[in-house]
Design an enzyme around this catalytic site. Structure first.
Site, short mmCIF file in Angstrom:
data_model
loop_
_atom_site.label_atom_id
_atom_site.label_comp_id
_atom_site.label_asym_id
_atom_site.label_seq_id
_atom_site.Cartn_x
_atom_site.Cartn_y
_atom_site.Cartn_z
N TYR A 115 2.46 -1.07 4.13
CA TYR A 115 3.80 -0.68 4.57
C TYR A 115 4.28 -1.67 5.63
CZ TYR A 115 7.48 1.93 6.98
OH TYR A 115 8.66 2.29 7.57
N HIS A 116 5.54 -2.08 5.53
CA HIS A 116 6.11 -3.11 6.41
C HIS A 116 6.89 -2.47 7.55
CE1 HIS A 116 7.83 -6.83 7.77
NE2 HIS A 116 7.43 -7.51 6.72
N GLY A 117 6.43 -2.65 8.79
CA GLY A 117 7.15 -2.15 9.96
C GLY A 117 8.32 -3.05 10.31
N SER A 182 3.49 -6.95 1.05
CA SER A 182 4.24 -5.73 1.29
C SER A 182 5.41 -5.73 0.31
CB SER A 182 4.77 -5.67 2.73
OG SER A 182 5.63 -4.56 2.88
N GLU A 188 12.36 -3.29 3.63
CA GLU A 188 11.68 -2.15 4.24
C GLU A 188 11.65 -2.28 5.76
OE1 GLU A 188 8.37 -0.07 1.99
OE2 GLU A 188 7.23 -1.16 3.50
#
Length: 316
Positions: A115-117, A182, A188
């Site tokens: 998951y990409h912050g 990602s 995202e």
């Protein structure tokens, strides 16, 4: 000083004082606004500064040692260890960083999907600790805009950042590397939020590569990554601007010292009987399971800060 000049001086000082009294409220408001803006962006800017500093140190290392070897070769390992040690210390101090599930990484090749912050600083922490613990380099697929940033060419090469064409990924996997991606990418990062929704669109190239290379997919997620760094609420104008240019015009903010824990899930083994679409859904489900297990939804900055003092994992 003559009496006349003394009088002029007093009148001048009195005028300044009166001006400040009259506009004191406005001065305070402007000062607080500037301070707030600097506070919002100071940590992301500090991270950017350290990244460029890292590249400068690599250039010095290359020049002094007259290093001309392939950036991915073992010749660079001492430099990689120094870089990884710096970022690992930063991770421990600022985010109390923890890495769980390293045993789920295969000894051979595999595709790590995460998951990409808003800022993938958690991924940088992961790369650093993985190298320090296992002396293993994980090659990373990055967005095109990363390669447009000036002055980072050597850093990208030494740390294994690549554009990630199908051919590049297959060669890396054939050589036994871990390859990370990602699927949500910059989209995202910009438009996901504290609900931690995945924004993959129709991206499924990673699943096709995994099937072609006959390697497992390993899901990964970092707890509280959206509480550490955030984006401003999505606006139609910025969304349209990104979709038309593929450039991130919205700056991240934050940088609070919340607790970061990266969780590596169980691998999804290669299955010759599964389709690309089915593998994408299995990967999504695996990451969403990690999020549901380890993350408070919606994310809470206050709770994320308090977790710095809680030695137990959320799943415990």
């Amino acid at each position: 000083m003559t009496d006349l000049s003394c009088l002029a001086y007093v009148l001048e000082e009195w005028t300044v004082v009166e001006y400040l009294k009259k506009h004191l409220f406005h001065v305070v408001i402007v000062s607080l606004t500037i301070s707030a803006i600097l506070g919002f962006f100071i940590v992301p800017l500090t991270i950017l500064f350290f990244i460029y500093l890292t590249n400068i140190l690599l250039l010095i290392y290359q020049k002094n040692g007259e290093v001309k070897a392939d950036p991915l070769s073992d010749v660079w390992d001492s430099a990689r260890k120094t870089i990884a040690s710096f970022w690992d210390i930063y991770a421990r101090i600022w985010h109390g960083y923890e890495l769980h599930g390293v045993e789920n990484l295969p000894e051979g090749p595999g595709i790590l999907v995460y998951y990409h912050g808003a800022i993938p600083i958690d991924y940088l922490y992961f790369l650093s600790r993985l190298f320090l613990w296992k002396k293993r380099l994980c090659l990373s697929v990055a967005d095109h805009f990363v390669f447009r940033l000036p002055g980072l060419k050597l850093l990208l090469e030494v740390t294994g950042i690549m554009l990630g064409t199908r051919e590049e990924c297959l060669i890396a996997l054939k050589n036994g590397h871990l390859v990370s991606i990602s699927p949500g990418g910059v989209r995202e990062a910009l438009f996901s939020d504290e609900s931690y929704r995945l924004m993959w669109g129709n991206r499924k190239g990673f699943a096709q590569v995994a099937l072609d290379a006959k390697v497992p997919i390993i899901p990964m997620y970092t707890q509280n990554v959206r509480e550490g760094y955030r984006m401003f609420k999505e606006r139609r104008f910025f969304r349209q601007l990104y979709e038309s240019t593929r450039l991130p015009f919205t700056p991240p903010y934050g940088g609070l010292p919340v607790k970061f824990r990266t969780y590596i899930g169980e691998p999804i083994p290669y299955d010759p009987n599964i389709t690309t679409e089915e593998l994408v859904e299995k990967t999504k489900t695996a990451i969403q399971t990690l999020i549901s297990k380890h993350q408070t939804i919606p994310g809470s900055i206050w709770k994320a800060l308090l977790e710095r003092f809680d030695k137990r994992c959320k799943s415990d």
